[in-house]
Design a protein around this motif. Structure first.
Motif, PDB file in Angstrom:
ATOM      1  N   ARG A 145      22.506   8.901  49.502  1.00  0.00           N
ATOM      2  CA  ARG A 145      21.303   8.062  49.422  1.00  0.00           C
ATOM      3  C   ARG A 145      20.172   8.775  50.158  1.00  0.00           C
ATOM      4  NH1 ARG A 145      21.481   4.906  54.430  1.00  0.00           N
ATOM      5  NH2 ARG A 145      23.510   5.253  55.405  1.00  0.00           N
ATOM      6  N   ARG A 146      18.966   8.281  49.949  1.00  0.00           N
ATOM      7  CA  ARG A 146      17.804   8.920  50.560  1.00  0.00           C
ATOM      8  C   ARG A 146      17.945   8.937  52.088  1.00  0.00           C
ATOM      9  NH1 ARG A 146      13.515   9.914  47.130  1.00  0.00           N
ATOM     10  NH2 ARG A 146      13.542   8.854  45.113  1.00  0.00           N
ATOM     11  N   ILE A 147      17.341   9.973  52.688  1.00  0.00           N
ATOM     12  CA  ILE A 147      17.462  10.114  54.129  1.00  0.00           C
ATOM     13  C   ILE A 147      16.105  10.288  54.818  1.00  0.00           C
ATOM     14  CG2 ILE A 147      17.764  12.615  54.041  1.00  0.00           C
ATOM     15  CD1 ILE A 147      19.810  12.336  56.313  1.00  0.00           C
ATOM     16  N   LEU A 148      15.082  10.779  54.091  1.00  0.00           N
ATOM     17  CA  LEU A 148      13.768  11.015  54.683  1.00  0.00           C
ATOM     18  C   LEU A 148      12.694  10.090  54.137  1.00  0.00           C
ATOM     19  CD1 LEU A 148      13.728  14.937  54.815  1.00  0.00           C
ATOM     20  CD2 LEU A 148      14.134  13.344  56.683  1.00  0.00           C
ATOM     21  N   THR A 149      12.719   9.812  52.851  1.00  0.00           N
ATOM     22  CA  THR A 149      11.705   8.948  52.255  1.00  0.00           C
ATOM     23  C   THR A 149      12.140   7.490  52.331  1.00  0.00           C
ATOM     24  OG1 THR A 149      12.671   9.186  50.053  1.00  0.00           O
ATOM     25  CG2 THR A 149      10.966  10.757  50.681  1.00  0.00           C
ATOM     26  N   ASP A 150      11.199   6.606  52.030  1.00  0.00           N
ATOM     27  CA  ASP A 150      11.457   5.170  52.094  1.00  0.00           C
ATOM     28  C   ASP A 150      12.367   4.740  50.948  1.00  0.00           C
ATOM     29  OD1 ASP A 150      10.579   2.516  53.361  1.00  0.00           O
ATOM     30  OD2 ASP A 150      10.140   2.177  51.246  1.00  0.00           O
ATOM     31  N   TYR A 151      13.026   3.591  51.113  1.00  0.00           N
ATOM     32  CA  TYR A 151      13.954   3.101  50.093  1.00  0.00           C
ATOM     33  C   TYR A 151      13.258   2.866  48.746  1.00  0.00           C
ATOM     34  CZ  TYR A 151      17.365   2.406  53.806  1.00  0.00           C
ATOM     35  OH  TYR A 151      18.236   2.607  54.838  1.00  0.00           O
ATOM     36  N   GLY A 152      11.972   2.488  48.779  1.00  0.00           N
ATOM     37  CA  GLY A 152      11.260   2.234  47.534  1.00  0.00           C
ATOM     38  C   GLY A 152      10.507   3.442  46.994  1.00  0.00           C
ATOM     39  N   PHE A 153      10.767   4.615  47.560  1.00  0.00           N
ATOM     40  CA  PHE A 153      10.032   5.808  47.158  1.00  0.00           C
ATOM     41  C   PHE A 153      10.366   6.185  45.712  1.00  0.00           C
ATOM     42  CE2 PHE A 153       8.814  10.249  47.010  1.00  0.00           C
ATOM     43  CZ  PHE A 153       7.676  10.289  47.795  1.00  0.00           C
ATOM     44  N   VAL A 154       9.337   6.635  44.985  1.00  0.00           N
ATOM     45  CA  VAL A 154       9.507   7.012  43.585  1.00  0.00           C
ATOM     46  C   VAL A 154       9.424   8.521  43.453  1.00  0.00           C
ATOM     47  CG1 VAL A 154       8.575   6.808  41.252  1.00  0.00           C
ATOM     48  CG2 VAL A 154       8.503   4.844  42.799  1.00  0.00           C
ATOM     49  N   GLY A 155      10.425   9.133  42.854  1.00  0.00           N
ATOM     50  CA  GLY A 155      10.392  10.569  42.596  1.00  0.00           C
ATOM     51  C   GLY A 155      10.990  11.392  43.719  1.00  0.00           C
ATOM     52  N   ASN A 156      10.829  12.712  43.592  1.00  0.00           N
ATOM     53  CA  ASN A 156      11.384  13.662  44.553  1.00  0.00           C
ATOM     54  C   ASN A 156      10.279  14.610  44.999  1.00  0.00           C
ATOM     55  OD1 ASN A 156      13.621  13.325  42.102  1.00  0.00           O
ATOM     56  ND2 ASN A 156      14.425  12.929  44.146  1.00  0.00           N
ATOM     57  N   PRO A 157       9.786  14.467  46.223  1.00  0.00           N
ATOM     58  CA  PRO A 157       8.522  15.106  46.636  1.00  0.00           C
ATOM     59  C   PRO A 157       8.532  16.620  46.744  1.00  0.00           C
ATOM     60  CG  PRO A 157       9.567  13.983  48.482  1.00  0.00           C
ATOM     61  CD  PRO A 157      10.318  13.584  47.262  1.00  0.00           C
ATOM     62  N   PHE A 158       9.696  17.284  46.757  1.00  0.00           N
ATOM     63  CA  PHE A 158       9.700  18.743  46.853  1.00  0.00           C
ATOM     64  C   PHE A 158       9.822  19.427  45.498  1.00  0.00           C
ATOM     65  CE2 PHE A 158      10.841  19.933  51.496  1.00  0.00           C
ATOM     66  CZ  PHE A 158       9.764  19.185  51.930  1.00  0.00           C
ATOM     67  N   ARG A 159       9.855  18.648  44.426  1.00  0.00           N
ATOM     68  CA  ARG A 159       9.842  19.255  43.101  1.00  0.00           C
ATOM     69  C   ARG A 159       8.447  19.795  42.811  1.00  0.00           C
ATOM     70  NH1 ARG A 159      13.514  16.078  38.624  1.00  0.00           N
ATOM     71  NH2 ARG A 159      15.490  16.161  39.767  1.00  0.00           N
ATOM     72  N   LYS A 160       8.395  20.920  42.091  1.00  0.00           N
ATOM     73  CA  LYS A 160       7.111  21.579  41.846  1.00  0.00           C
ATOM     74  C   LYS A 160       6.151  20.715  41.024  1.00  0.00           C
ATOM     75  CE  LYS A 160       8.186  25.443  43.930  1.00  0.00           C
ATOM     76  NZ  LYS A 160       8.506  26.671  43.199  1.00  0.00           N
ATOM     77  N   ASP A 161       6.680  19.787  40.217  1.00  0.00           N
ATOM     78  CA  ASP A 161       5.804  18.964  39.386  1.00  0.00           C
ATOM     79  C   ASP A 161       5.444  17.634  40.039  1.00  0.00           C
ATOM     80  OD1 ASP A 161       8.306  17.859  39.257  1.00  0.00           O
ATOM     81  OD2 ASP A 161       8.517  17.995  37.084  1.00  0.00           O
ATOM     82  N   PHE A 162       5.810  17.445  41.298  1.00  0.00           N
ATOM     83  CA  PHE A 162       5.458  16.203  41.988  1.00  0.00           C
ATOM     84  C   PHE A 162       4.015  16.304  42.477  1.00  0.00           C
ATOM     85  CE2 PHE A 162       5.282  13.175  45.474  1.00  0.00           C
ATOM     86  CZ  PHE A 162       5.986  12.095  44.980  1.00  0.00           C
ATOM     87  N   PRO A 163       3.166  15.316  42.173  1.00  0.00           N
ATOM     88  CA  PRO A 163       1.751  15.396  42.571  1.00  0.00           C
ATOM     89  C   PRO A 163       1.588  15.360  44.086  1.00  0.00           C
ATOM     90  CG  PRO A 163       2.271  13.213  41.708  1.00  0.00           C
ATOM     91  CD  PRO A 163       3.470  14.070  41.433  1.00  0.00           C
ATOM     92  N   ILE A 164       0.635  16.111  44.595  1.00  0.00           N
ATOM     93  CA  ILE A 164       0.412  16.196  46.036  1.00  0.00           C
ATOM     94  C   ILE A 164       0.091  14.835  46.631  1.00  0.00           C
ATOM     95  CG2 ILE A 164      -1.093  17.154  47.821  1.00  0.00           C
ATOM     96  CD1 ILE A 164      -1.371  19.644  46.146  1.00  0.00           C
TER      97      ILE A 164
END
Length: 207
Positions: A145-164
Motif C-alpha cells: 500500500r502507499r507509504i509516502l502519498t496520502d490515501y486519496g492520492f491519484v496517480g504515481n508522482p515519479f512517472r515521467k508523464d505525471f504533471p508537475i
C-alpha cells in the motif's frame, strides 16, 4: 576495487547465473547485472546464499521510468521497449563487495516484479515506495500500500508523464471542518528570468 577482484566477481556471476544473466557491465568500479523479471526471486536467493557471492544485505531498492530514454537504453540491450525497472543495491559483508541488479517489468501497462521480502526483509518499505511513486506492483508482498502519498492520492508522482502540478489539491474547508480535495487551481506558466548586466560584466579588465 582492484582489477583482480573485479575479474573474480565477474567470473563468479557469469558461471553461477549462466544463461539467466541478460547482461553485465562495469562502470566507475561498480558492477550492474540485468536479469529477467521471472528470475528475480530465484536469482536473489542465489546472490544471497551462494558462498562465492554472499550478498546478504539489501542497501536500497528503487523504481525507474525509462519512457524518455529512447534508443540510448535499447542500444545497451537493456530496455528493449520496456518502460519500468526495479533497481536493487546489494552488499556482501563477507566479501566486501557491492552489486547493482536491474530488473525490467515485462508489461508497461501493468508493471509487476515479484517481491523479494522473503529474501531481504528490508525490501518491505522500499517496495511500497516503488509501488507508491511508480505504480510498480510486487506480487507476494504482504502489505503493499502507499507509504509516502496520502490515501486519496491519484496517480504515481515519479512517472515521467505525471504533471508537475498534480491532478488535485487539498485544503482545509472552514464550513465542513475537514480537509477536502479539489481540482488544481494553479495555472501552469513559464517563468523566464530577466537578467540585467553591466556593459563590461565579466571582462578581465576594463579600459
Amino acid at each position: 576495487m582492484d582489477k583482480n577482484r573485479q575479474e573474480v566477481l565477474t567470473e563468479a556471476l557469469t558461471h553461477i547465473l549462466a544463461e539467466r544473466l541478460v547482461s553485465l557491465h562495469w562502470l566507475f568500479d561498480e558492477l550492474t547485472i540485468v536479469i529477467r523479471a521471472n528470475d528475480v526471486c530465484s536469482i536473489s536467493g542465489i546472490l544471497r546464499d551462494h558462498k562465492d557471492l554472499g550478498f546478504d544485505t539489501l542497501i536500497d531498492l528503487c523504481g525507474m521510468d525509462y519512457s524518455t530514454y529512447g534508443d540510448e537504453t535499447n542500444a545497451l540491450g537493456q530496455s528493449e521497449g520496456r518502460r519500468f525497472a526495479v533497481i536493487y543495491h546489494l552488499l556482501s559483508v563477507s566479501h566486501n563487495q557491492r552489486l547493482r541488479m536491474k530488473v525490467f517489468a515485462e508489461n508497461n501497462d501493468f508493471p509487476a516484479v515479484d517481491s523479494v521480502t522473503d529474501i531481504w526483509p528490508a525490501a518491505n518499505w522500499f517496495e511500497r515506495e516503488a509501488f507508491d511513486l511508480f505504480g510498480i506492483v510486487f506480487p507476494g508482498h504482504s502489505d503493499l500500500r502507499r507509504i509516502l502519498t496520502d490515501y486519496g492520492f491519484v496517480g504515481n508522482p515519479f512517472r515521467k508523464d505525471f504533471p508537475i502540478s498534480g491532478y488535485v489539491e487539498m485544503r482545509y474547508d472552514e464550513k465542513q471542518k475537514r480537509v477536502i480535495y479539489q481540482p488544481v487551481s494553479i495555472e501552469p506558466r513559464e517563468v523566464i528570468p530577466y537578467v540585467i548586466r553591466e556593459q563590461n560584466y565579466g571582462d578581465s579588465h576594463v579600459d
